[in-house]
Design a protein around this motif. Structure first.
Motif, PDB file in Angstrom:
ATOM      1  N   ALA A 241       0.840  -1.197   0.000  1.00 21.75           N
ATOM      2  CA  ALA A 241       0.000   0.000   0.000  1.00 21.75           C
ATOM      3  C   ALA A 241       0.872   1.243   0.000  1.00 21.75           C
ATOM      4  N   SER A 242       0.258   2.364  -0.348  1.00 14.60           N
ATOM      5  CA  SER A 242       0.952   3.648  -0.296  1.00 14.60           C
ATOM      6  C   SER A 242      -0.079   4.728   0.009  1.00 14.60           C
ATOM      7  N   SER A 243       0.386   5.970   0.136  1.00  8.38           N
ATOM      8  CA  SER A 243      -0.533   7.082   0.373  1.00  8.38           C
ATOM      9  C   SER A 243      -1.444   7.294  -0.827  1.00  8.38           C
ATOM     10  N   GLU A 244      -0.942   7.009  -2.027  1.00 10.04           N
ATOM     11  CA  GLU A 244      -1.737   7.217  -3.233  1.00 10.04           C
ATOM     12  C   GLU A 244      -2.877   6.212  -3.349  1.00 10.04           C
ATOM     13  N   CYS A 245      -2.600   4.955  -2.979  1.00 11.16           N
ATOM     14  CA  CYS A 245      -3.572   3.890  -3.204  1.00 11.16           C
ATOM     15  C   CYS A 245      -3.146   2.655  -2.427  1.00 11.16           C
ATOM     16  N   TYR A 246      -4.102   1.870  -1.967  1.00 11.72           N
ATOM     17  CA  TYR A 246      -3.812   0.539  -1.431  1.00 11.72           C
ATOM     18  C   TYR A 246      -3.904  -0.437  -2.605  1.00 11.72           C
ATOM     19  N   PHE A 247      -2.875  -1.263  -2.779  1.00  8.61           N
ATOM     20  CA  PHE A 247      -2.743  -2.019  -4.020  1.00  8.61           C
ATOM     21  C   PHE A 247      -3.156  -3.486  -3.910  1.00  8.61           C
ATOM     22  N   GLY A 248      -2.639  -4.205  -2.912  1.00  6.64           N
ATOM     23  CA  GLY A 248      -2.914  -5.630  -2.880  1.00  6.64           C
ATOM     24  C   GLY A 248      -2.351  -6.302  -1.657  1.00  6.64           C
ATOM     25  N   LEU A 249      -2.307  -7.635  -1.691  1.00  8.53           N
ATOM     26  CA  LEU A 249      -1.896  -8.399  -0.507  1.00  8.53           C
ATOM     27  C   LEU A 249      -1.070  -9.618  -0.916  1.00  8.53           C
TER      28      LEU A 249
ATOM     29  N   CYS B  53      -4.931  10.670 -11.894  1.00 10.20           N
ATOM     30  CA  CYS B  53      -5.074  10.004 -13.191  1.00 10.20           C
ATOM     31  C   CYS B  53      -3.704   9.746 -13.802  1.00 10.20           C
ATOM     32  N   ARG B  54      -3.430   8.477 -14.037  1.00  9.44           N
ATOM     33  CA  ARG B  54      -2.180   8.041 -14.666  1.00  9.44           C
ATOM     34  C   ARG B  54      -0.973   8.630 -13.925  1.00  9.44           C
ATOM     35  N   TYR B  55      -0.964   8.424 -12.637  1.00 11.20           N
ATOM     36  CA  TYR B  55       0.042   9.000 -11.739  1.00 11.20           C
ATOM     37  C   TYR B  55       1.190   8.021 -11.527  1.00 11.20           C
ATOM     38  N   ARG B  56       2.407   8.519 -11.681  1.00 11.33           N
ATOM     39  CA  ARG B  56       3.599   7.690 -11.476  1.00 11.33           C
ATOM     40  C   ARG B  56       3.874   7.558  -9.974  1.00 11.33           C
ATOM     41  N   VAL B  57       3.657   6.369  -9.449  1.00 15.40           N
ATOM     42  CA  VAL B  57       3.866   6.125  -8.020  1.00 15.40           C
ATOM     43  C   VAL B  57       5.353   6.137  -7.690  1.00 15.40           C
ATOM     44  N   GLY B  58       6.176   5.616  -8.599  1.00 15.65           N
ATOM     45  CA  GLY B  58       7.613   5.586  -8.370  1.00 15.65           C
ATOM     46  C   GLY B  58       8.139   4.240  -7.918  1.00 15.65           C
ATOM     47  N   ASP B  59       7.260   3.224  -7.813  1.00 14.27           N
ATOM     48  CA  ASP B  59       7.695   1.888  -7.394  1.00 14.27           C
ATOM     49  C   ASP B  59       8.080   1.063  -8.617  1.00 14.27           C
ATOM     50  N   ILE B  60       9.186   0.345  -8.493  1.00 19.26           N
ATOM     51  CA  ILE B  60       9.618  -0.595  -9.526  1.00 19.26           C
ATOM     52  C   ILE B  60       9.259  -1.997  -9.040  1.00 19.26           C
ATOM     53  N   LEU B  61       8.505  -2.741  -9.859  1.00 15.74           N
ATOM     54  CA  LEU B  61       7.997  -4.061  -9.492  1.00 15.74           C
ATOM     55  C   LEU B  61       8.430  -5.098 -10.525  1.00 15.74           C
ATOM     56  N   ARG B  62       8.651  -6.328 -10.059  1.00 18.03           N
ATOM     57  CA  ARG B  62       8.972  -7.437 -10.956  1.00 18.03           C
ATOM     58  C   ARG B  62       7.863  -8.474 -10.893  1.00 18.03           C
TER      59      ARG B  62
ATOM     60  N   ALA C  32      -4.752 -12.534 -12.133  1.00 19.56           N
ATOM     61  CA  ALA C  32      -4.158 -11.331 -11.536  1.00 19.56           C
ATOM     62  C   ALA C  32      -2.664 -11.539 -11.321  1.00 19.56           C
ATOM     63  N   PRO C  33      -1.835 -10.615 -11.785  1.00 21.01           N
ATOM     64  CA  PRO C  33      -0.385 -10.787 -11.626  1.00 21.01           C
ATOM     65  C   PRO C  33       0.066 -10.584 -10.191  1.00 21.01           C
ATOM     66  N   GLN C  34       1.186 -11.229  -9.891  1.00 22.68           N
ATOM     67  CA  GLN C  34       1.827 -11.074  -8.590  1.00 22.68           C
ATOM     68  C   GLN C  34       3.175 -10.399  -8.803  1.00 22.68           C
ATOM     69  N   PHE C  35       3.478  -9.439  -7.940  1.00 24.19           N
ATOM     70  CA  PHE C  35       4.664  -8.613  -8.117  1.00 24.19           C
ATOM     71  C   PHE C  35       5.573  -8.681  -6.896  1.00 24.19           C
ATOM     72  N   ARG C  36       6.856  -8.640  -7.158  1.00 20.36           N
ATOM     73  CA  ARG C  36       7.845  -8.454  -6.093  1.00 20.36           C
ATOM     74  C   ARG C  36       8.284  -7.004  -6.110  1.00 20.36           C
ATOM     75  N   PHE C  37       8.246  -6.376  -4.955  1.00 17.31           N
ATOM     76  CA  PHE C  37       8.722  -4.992  -4.862  1.00 17.31           C
ATOM     77  C   PHE C  37      10.233  -4.989  -5.024  1.00 17.31           C
ATOM     78  N   VAL C  38      10.717  -4.226  -6.002  1.00 18.65           N
ATOM     79  CA  VAL C  38      12.161  -4.177  -6.257  1.00 18.65           C
ATOM     80  C   VAL C  38      12.782  -3.003  -5.519  1.00 18.65           C
ATOM     81  N   ARG C  39      12.252  -1.808  -5.774  1.00 19.48           N
ATOM     82  CA  ARG C  39      12.796  -0.615  -5.115  1.00 19.48           C
ATOM     83  C   ARG C  39      11.951   0.590  -5.484  1.00 19.48           C
ATOM     84  N   ARG C  40      12.208   1.682  -4.803  1.00 25.28           N
ATOM     85  CA  ARG C  40      11.646   2.967  -5.194  1.00 25.28           C
ATOM     86  C   ARG C  40      12.545   3.574  -6.263  1.00 25.28           C
ATOM     87  N   ARG C  41      11.944   4.184  -7.256  1.00 28.57           N
ATOM     88  CA  ARG C  41      12.715   4.819  -8.320  1.00 28.57           C
ATOM     89  C   ARG C  41      13.510   5.987  -7.740  1.00 28.57           C
ATOM     90  N   ASN C  42      14.801   5.992  -8.026  1.00 25.46           N
ATOM     91  CA  ASN C  42      15.713   7.089  -7.681  1.00 25.46           C
ATOM     92  C   ASN C  42      16.067   7.209  -6.193  1.00 25.46           C
TER      93      ASN C  42
END
Length: 601
Positions: free
Chosen positions: A339-347, A413-422, A430-440
């Protein structure tokens, strides 16, 4: 050639722990089986619901809510692009700028803009969506860990400072908003989700009083505790450090049945007086466990029935895994949601997996999600004339990395969260993602995020103090040192002095540390000043030639001498050891930097 999806359906192979869990698990299955159609519906709801907003009317959608029109006309944006609209809302403009629904408050992000927390607009209805995701966590956990209704959870939860914008809207972190909402404060009794900490302790704004009361309750109920946790791994380690420092006071309170006078919050005192009774046996037990130097396994020694630790250990928090393993003798580490401040994403549908295997299933009902393929070697937006290629949630490919783009009910709308996911696989469709890192992001200890440009600015500010001694910084790099509790930033400097007899004094270099901290963003400074979750910044001055040795090491490992650049952050053990072996002096900030809850407007 695309990789075949790795399909996993663990929910279908396990028996729900309780009848009430069935509905939640069936909901997960329904959403993930129909991922693409749910996404199509969600986008339609968002676009039709916000069709009369100033922002969407700007792009002349003509009432259309289909994906093709949306992608063709609405641009991908960053926070800086939306900042004028957000500032108008913050200043009191109540017209329909981003959302047709009234903006109820701002959620402050751990990411920053111009040194201040980003303000994410939210609407009241969004709390229902967040609560829905929370309600799915325990039904999934119950599939893997039995009998969690037979005890309690010792979770260290805290509220942070909140402020008001010039227009009168609250601005606070998302978890502070959640803990202060009726969803949390008046939550119905659930035997699978009972906390040792009373609401009064969690909602106390004073960090010491809150932590003391929560730790005291956890000790009093130590045999009932079945899981121990905090939001981030760093928070749980900070709690253990608090116990190391304050166990004598806590044991005294338990022995005498009285509450330390430093706990002055009236609501905490009232609720603690109801549960605090003299218990000499428990006090002696705590003294026996805590008085020695060896704290290995302290969690399982004091809370012997603990089944797992519930903490985020992905991304920058992975650096704390060895410390948690030491304190818990290797208990499972459960990462439950994304989750993030922008949106709660998944579990996480397999919450007791190894930290290196944590993957989050994006719930397609939470928002509309797009993904731009991410290649670290290629700029994400190489040309303004060539917009990035976007991939829908259901069409990502296993093994590939993407940057997350989100469209929310609250008006982003179409907001770049900044998270890099694999992408690691699929649950149903539904795809499953591994959090890689925050961009920059370069450095992170707790909720802070410091990028390269900000670190460079901090170094440049500190360099002003070296001018009188005709000294400059030849090279520098940084390191997030989590061996100390709390962790702290380490900056390695190689200095060049024109007058070797008149170099900078120890006091000047200490002030350089403080100057760097004063230059860092408000999230970092809040962690230093009020949360005490980051220790004083340290500058380690290394011998001349140290960075040449660093280059030699990199080249010996295959780096190109023509393309080599000094990394602005290091984490590899041998490199840190090389630099530490060349340190000639170490310096720390003499005091905490300045910080107030009020924003600079």
């Amino acid at each position: 050639m695309s990789v075949e999806p790795v399909v996993s359906s663990p929910l279908g192979r396990r028996r729900p722990a309780h009848e009430k869990d069935v509905e939640a698990l069936e909901f997960i299955e329904e959403m993930t089986r129909n991922c693409d159609s749910v996404q199509e519906r969600v986008l339609g709801e968002i676009l039709s619901g916000n069709s009369d907003t100033e922002y969407l009317q700007r792009f002349q959608l003509g009432g259309k809510t289909d994906r093709d029109t949306f992608k063709a006309k609405v641009p991908v944006v960053t926070y800086e692009d939306l900042k004028p609209e957000i500032q108008r809302i913050a200043n009191g403009d109540r017209s329909k700028i981003l959302s047709s629904r009234p903006i109820s408050e701002f959620l402050t992000s751990s990411g920053t803009s111009a040194g201040e927390r980003k303000l994410m607009p939210t609407i009241e209805e969004e709390w229902n969506r967040r609560q829905l995701l929370y309600s799915l966590l325990m039904p999934v956990m119950n599939l893997y860990v039995p009998d969690l209704d037979k005890g309690k959870a010792l979770y260290f939860l805290f509220v942070k400072a909140e402020t008001k914008t010039p227009g009168g809207l609250l601005a606070r972190p998302v978890l502070t908003g959640y803990y202060k909402s009726d969803h949390f404060k008046t939550r119905p009794y659930d035997p699978f989700n009972v906390y040792t900490s009373p609401n009064e302790a969690i909602l106390c704004p004073d960090t010491f009083q809150s932590m003391y009361a929560q730790m005291l309750c956890g000790l009093i109920m130590h045999h009932k505790v079945l899981r121990v946790g905090a939001v981030f791994a760093s928070g749980l380690i900070r709690a253990i450090r608090f116990l190391q420092v304050n166990w004598k006071l806590l044991a005294h309170d338990i022995e005498t049945g009285t509450l330390n006078p430093r706990i002055a919050d009236p609501s905490i005192r009232r609720c603690m007086e109801e549960s605090l009774r003299p218990d000499q046996g428990l006090a002696e037990f705590i003294r026996t466990q805590c008085e020695g130097e060896a704290w290995e396994g302290i969690i399982t020694r004091i809370w012997p029935n603990t089944k797992y630790l519930d903490v985020i250990v992905t991304g920058a928090m992975a650096q704390y895994i060895p410390t948690l393993d030491y304190y818990s003798r290797g208990l499972p580490l459960a990462c439950t949601m994304y989750a993030s401040s922008e949106c709660y994403f998944g579990l996480n549908l397999n919450p007791i997996c190894k930290p290196s295997e944590v993957s989050y299933t994006i719930m397609p009902n939470m928002g509309y999600f797009e993904f731009t393929p991410h290649d670290p070697q290629v700029p994400a937006y190489p040309s303004l004339d060539l917009p990035p290629r976007m991939v829908d949630l259901a069409n990502v490919e296993v093994g590939k990395e993407y940057e997350l783009i989100v469209t929310t009910y609250s008006g982003l709308c179409r907001y770049r969260v900044g998270d890099i996911l694999r992408v690691t696989g699929f649950h149903n469709s539904a795809p499953q993602f591994r959090f890689v890192r925050r961009r920059n992001v370069l450095l992170s200890i707790d909720s802070d995020k410091t990028d390269e440009a900000e670190l460079q600015g901090a170094v440049e500010r500190a360099l002003r103090l070296l001018r009188e001694s005709n000294t400059s910084v030849v090279e520098y790099t940084s390191y997030a040192d989590t061996a100390t509790i709390p962790g702290h930033y380490v900056i390695y400097w190689e200095l060049l002095g024109k007058d070797k007899e008149n170099g900078p004094s120890h006091e000047v270099l200490d002030q350089c540390c403080l100057a760097m901290e004063e230059s860092l963003n408000s999230v970092y400074r809040q962690c230093r000043v009020t949360d005490n979750s980051i220790g004083p910044l340290e500058i380690r001055v290394v011998k001349n030639g140290s960075f040449e040795e660093l280059m030699d090491y990199a080249i010996s490992r295959g780096a190109s001498i023509n393309q080599y650049k000094v990394p602005r952050c290091v984490s590899l053990g041998p490199i840190v050891e090389l630099l530490d072996s060349r340190v000639v002096s170490a310096h720390f900030s003499p005091r905490a930097p300045s910080w107030t809850p009020e924003r600079r407007h």
